[in-house]
Design an enzyme around this catalytic site. Structure first.
Site, PDB file in Angstrom:
ATOM      1  N   TYR A  18      -2.348   1.794   7.045  1.00 36.29           N
ATOM      2  CA  TYR A  18      -1.638   2.966   6.222  1.00 36.29           C
ATOM      3  C   TYR A  18      -2.121   4.380   6.798  1.00 36.29           C
ATOM      4  O   TYR A  18      -1.638   5.395   6.153  1.00 36.29           O
ATOM      5  CB  TYR A  18      -2.187   2.798   4.820  1.00 36.29           C
ATOM      6  CG  TYR A  18      -1.760   1.638   4.017  1.00 36.29           C
ATOM      7  CD1 TYR A  18      -0.375   1.478   3.786  1.00 36.29           C
ATOM      8  CD2 TYR A  18      -2.898   0.741   3.700  1.00 36.29           C
ATOM      9  CE1 TYR A  18      -0.225   0.234   2.784  1.00 36.29           C
ATOM     10  CE2 TYR A  18      -2.267  -0.365   3.083  1.00 36.29           C
ATOM     11  CZ  TYR A  18      -1.231  -0.732   2.672  1.00 36.29           C
ATOM     12  OH  TYR A  18      -0.940  -1.807   2.008  1.00 36.29           O
ATOM     13  N   HIS A  23       2.681   8.744   2.831  1.00 36.82           N
ATOM     14  CA  HIS A  23       1.865   8.533   1.733  1.00 36.82           C
ATOM     15  C   HIS A  23       0.292   9.001   1.605  1.00 36.82           C
ATOM     16  O   HIS A  23      -0.257   9.173   0.759  1.00 36.82           O
ATOM     17  CB  HIS A  23       1.999   7.250   0.917  1.00 36.82           C
ATOM     18  CG  HIS A  23       2.242   7.238  -0.755  1.00 36.82           C
ATOM     19  ND1 HIS A  23       2.623   8.307  -1.232  1.00 36.82           N
ATOM     20  CD2 HIS A  23       2.030   6.110  -1.581  1.00 36.82           C
ATOM     21  CE1 HIS A  23       2.805   8.045  -2.634  1.00 36.82           C
ATOM     22  NE2 HIS A  23       2.272   6.902  -2.886  1.00 36.82           N
ATOM     23  N   ASN A  70      -2.369   3.786  -6.640  1.00 33.20           N
ATOM     24  CA  ASN A  70      -1.929   3.464  -8.137  1.00 33.20           C
ATOM     25  C   ASN A  70      -3.233   3.598  -8.989  1.00 33.20           C
ATOM     26  O   ASN A  70      -3.173   3.621 -10.309  1.00 33.20           O
ATOM     27  CB  ASN A  70      -1.265   2.285  -8.532  1.00 33.20           C
ATOM     28  CG  ASN A  70       0.098   2.249  -7.723  1.00 33.20           C
ATOM     29  OD1 ASN A  70       0.473   3.114  -7.186  1.00 33.20           O
ATOM     30  ND2 ASN A  70       0.797   1.030  -8.094  1.00 33.20           N
ATOM     31  N   ASP A  95       1.100  13.980  -0.963  1.00 28.08           N
ATOM     32  CA  ASP A  95       2.508  14.059  -0.497  1.00 28.08           C
ATOM     33  C   ASP A  95       3.489  14.470  -1.780  1.00 28.08           C
ATOM     34  O   ASP A  95       3.276  13.968  -2.692  1.00 28.08           O
ATOM     35  CB  ASP A  95       2.955  12.852   0.263  1.00 28.08           C
ATOM     36  CG  ASP A  95       2.726  11.370  -0.753  1.00 28.08           C
ATOM     37  OD1 ASP A  95       1.738  11.101  -1.218  1.00 28.08           O
ATOM     38  OD2 ASP A  95       3.883  10.825  -1.032  1.00 28.08           O
ATOM     39  N   ASN A 116       2.421   7.924  -8.374  1.00 28.46           N
ATOM     40  CA  ASN A 116       1.705   6.999  -9.016  1.00 28.46           C
ATOM     41  C   ASN A 116       0.179   7.693  -8.955  1.00 28.46           C
ATOM     42  O   ASN A 116      -0.515   7.248  -9.854  1.00 28.46           O
ATOM     43  CB  ASN A 116       1.696   5.667  -8.669  1.00 28.46           C
ATOM     44  CG  ASN A 116       3.187   5.052  -9.064  1.00 28.46           C
ATOM     45  OD1 ASN A 116       3.628   5.616 -10.075  1.00 28.46           O
ATOM     46  ND2 ASN A 116       3.579   4.238  -8.256  1.00 28.46           N
TER      47      ASN A 116
END
Length: 197
Positions: A18, A23, A70, A95, A116
């Site tokens: 990631y 994100h 989340n 973001d 989220n």
């Protein structure tokens, strides 16, 4: 806010796959600021990487929640409670799909806008009166931004070379904006940061 705590949160997802996702711009900015300031984040409390150091006459507590996006609020609430940090001394870097790539905006409060991580933080803190430093990543289908990619795939995909260059060009004004927030107050920091289109 001299000699008080600033809780500076960068949002993202943990794990190498990631690292350069759109994100994860919050993580990327925290990492760059820590590098510039000679801070070292380490794993520890509340499923986070964090450090607490002095900068510009204040204590800056930098946090990268490792709970996945989340559930970011769980870590944020624990740090805020333990260090007794009011919502007005919290800045969350994240973001934003609804601003074009590289646009910066410092706001206080407001809705989650489908993010989220922000929704989790608002729920865990019991309010939304914290500050948000929003970093535009563009929304697929608007302007020249990848109309063929679904939103979920877009935010979890890596930035292209041009997007990374734009983000890197924002490090200096972000750093200056944070210094202004601490030394001169919210209004001047907003004026400086929000001028970066």
């Amino acid at each position: 806010m001299p000699d008080s705590d600033l809780l500076l949160i960068g949002l993202g997802n943990p794990g190498a796959k990631y690292d350069f996702n759109r994100h994860n711009v919050g993580f990327l900015i925290i990492d760059e600021l820590a590098r510039r300031w000679g801070f070292s984040l380490s794993a520890g409390k509340w499923q986070s990487q964090s450090c607490r150091e002095r900068k510009w006459g204040s204590r800056v507590l930098m946090v990268k929640p490792q709970t996945f996006m989340n559930r970011s609020g769980q870590a944020v609430a624990e740090f805020a409670k333990f260090y007794k940090i009011p919502l007005q001394h919290i800045i969350v870097i994240h973001d934003d799909l609804d601003m074009h790539p590289g646009r910066l905006k410092l706001v206080q409060g407001g809705g989650a806008g489908g993010h989220n991580g922000i929704r989790s933080i608002t729920q865990s803190l019991g309010g939304n009166d914290f500050f948000r430093l929003k970093i535009g990543i563009g929304r697929p289908g608007r302007g020249e931004v990848h109309p063929e990619i679904p939103v979920e795939s877009y935010v979890l995909s890596n930035m292209g070379a041009e997007e990374q260059e734009i983000l890197e060009s924002r490090f200096d004004p972000i750093e200056e904006g944070l210094r202004t927030f601490i030394e001169s107050g919210v209004a001047k920091a907003m004026s400086l940061i929000n001028s970066i289109k």
